[in-house]
Enzyme design. Structure first.
Site, PDB file in Angstrom:
ATOM      1  N   GLU A 253      -2.652   6.472  29.502  1.00 56.76           N
ATOM      2  CA  GLU A 253      -2.376   7.188  30.747  1.00 56.76           C
ATOM      3  C   GLU A 253      -2.439   6.233  31.924  1.00 56.76           C
ATOM      4  OE1 GLU A 253      -4.080  10.764  33.604  1.00 56.76           O
ATOM      5  OE2 GLU A 253      -4.892  10.550  31.576  1.00 56.76           O
TER       6      GLU A 253
ATOM      7  N   LYS B 153     -18.180  19.426  17.876  1.00 52.62           N
ATOM      8  CA  LYS B 153     -16.791  19.206  18.281  1.00 52.62           C
ATOM      9  C   LYS B 153     -16.153  20.445  18.907  1.00 52.62           C
ATOM     10  CE  LYS B 153     -15.975  15.413  15.071  1.00 52.62           C
ATOM     11  NZ  LYS B 153     -17.298  15.332  14.464  1.00 52.62           N
TER      12      LYS B 153
ATOM     13  N   HIS C  53      -0.021   8.811  41.072  1.00 51.19           N
ATOM     14  CA  HIS C  53       0.619   8.961  39.766  1.00 51.19           C
ATOM     15  C   HIS C  53       2.106   8.626  39.830  1.00 51.19           C
ATOM     16  CE1 HIS C  53      -3.146  10.898  38.658  1.00 51.19           C
ATOM     17  NE2 HIS C  53      -2.752  10.844  37.404  1.00 51.19           N
TER      18      HIS C  53
END
Length: 395
Positions: free
Chosen positions: A93, A224, A388
């Site tokens: 990312e 989890k 971004h």
């Protein structure tokens, strides 16, 4: 027509990777996959060290390479982590590492992040099915009486694990036992499973109350998964981290103001409340996943680790920022920490091996705080989309 058994020979679990087993898998895969795909995964460096992967995977066909960035030096003034750390972050990312690096710079310019482990205990929750509510009560009574021999049986399976509590939860004829362990410097998931299983086998062999069935995990622990139990009591290391950002640092480094960050923080907290978040935070998962992958942790544990609370409050003209994270599941030994790339990540931190598990947990929390600071500042200043756009889309 059904395929023959011979066609499935190489699909049976292969626990030990060899040049031959890897080649057989790729013979099957070539067609949809290309030779270039094979060379990207089963590259010469990977193939030269097959033995080092055998403890971590089955049906091995190669390794995946992820970009790794670095943030820091991040100053941490913790009970366990002390000093300036360069933190490796593995991610695809764009803008993520830049954001965390900016938060780390602001925190370090303000004197560093204070950290402490508040609580520790990895849990496994076996479930026992009995005939009636009365039997469930008798079962719990027996477990309480026998807790010392049961504890000894569990701890006999491990050099480092210690059973620190067993908490019964009764739902009519079903009993869950919340078994909480300390796990030394390991994350300890397998450790507590093996230890709990030994305890349960002892219960099944000696308990005078008839058991209809028992299961090593009753899906109560939050393993989890995000859960209220994990949020309240924690399932790994509970860590708190804080820093007081000086007003001039907020303005010059983060490009906004204390007032603007607090104003946005109020709206963000309302959004957390209205949407039913477990906790209130912006994006713990980003930092957790990147550090977990870079240092050989179980990345799936991000599902439960990414809970907690971010706080921002005015302290005079300055800004107090903190995170409290109840479920940080990391280790400096065991799991994937010995793999080549992940071992390198821990070495960059200076936290590989025995004696570093607690410090690693504090570094993880401090890193997440850096991410919270940066994203709140970016949104408050109206820079989030532009960052971004510049770093991800049009780099």
């Amino acid at each position: 027509m059904l395929p023959s058994d011979a066609q499935f020979t190489t699909l049976r679990p292969v626990r030990k990777a060899t040049v031959s087993s890897v080649s057989k898998y790729w013979e099957r895969l070539l067609g949809k996959a290309t030779a270039a795909d094979r060379d990207a995964l089963a590259d010469p460096l990977t193939m030269a060290g097959l033995d080092q992967f055998n403890a971590n995977i089955e049906n091995f066909i190669g390794t995946v390479k992820l970009p790794v960035g670095i943030i820091g030096p991040l100053r941490i003034n913790g009970l366990n982590a002390h000093g300036d750390y360069h933190v490796p972050m593995a991610t695809t990312e764009a803008a993520l590492v830049a954001s965390y690096a900016r938060g780390a710079y602001a925190a370090t310019k303000s004197g560093g992040i204070n950290t402490a482990i508040l609580y520790e205990g990895v849990i496994r929750t076996p479930a026992f099915v009995l005939d009636s509510l009365l039997d469930a009560g008798l079962f719990v009574e027996w477990v309480v009486r026998e807790i010392e021999p049961l504890k000894a049986r569990a701890e006999a399976t491990t050099r480092y694990g210690k059973l620190i509590s067993v908490e019964p939860v009764i739902d009519n004829n079903i009993v869950f036992l919340i078994c909480r362990f300390t796990t030394g410097d390991a994350a300890g998931q397998n450790m507590v499973t093996i230890a709990t299983n030994a305890m349960c086998e002892d219960i099944a062999a000696r308990c005078p109350v008839t058991l209809r069935a028992w299961y090593i995990e009753g899906n109560f622990s939050g393993d989890k998964k995000a859960s209220f139990l994990g949020m309240v009591t924690g399932r790994g290391r509970k860590v708190s981290a804080s820093v007081i950002l000086r007003a001039e640092v907020v303005e010059k480094t983060l490009g906004t103001s204390v007032k603007a960050m607090l104003a946005y923080g109020q709206v963000a907290n309302l959004g957390s409340l209205l949407s039913g978040q477990l906790g209130a935070q912006a994006h713990f998962a980003n930092g957790l996943a990147a550090v977990y992958i870079a240092t050989g942790q179980d990345a799936a544990c991000v599902a439960e680790s990414a809970m907690g609370v971010t706080r921002m409050e005015a302290r005079g003209d300055d800004l107090f920022c903190s995170v409290t994270m109840p479920n940080i599941l990391v280790g400096s030994v065991g799991g994937g920490t010995s793999l080549p790339s992940q071992s390198a990540g821990l070495n960059i931190l200076g936290l590989k091996g025995t004696g570093n598990g607690a410090a690693l947990a504090e570094v993880v929390a401090a890193t997440c705080l850096c991410g919270e600071i940066s994203i709140v500042a970016a949104i408050a200043a109206g820079h989030f989309s532009r960052a971004h756009e510049n770093l991800a889309r049009h780099r």
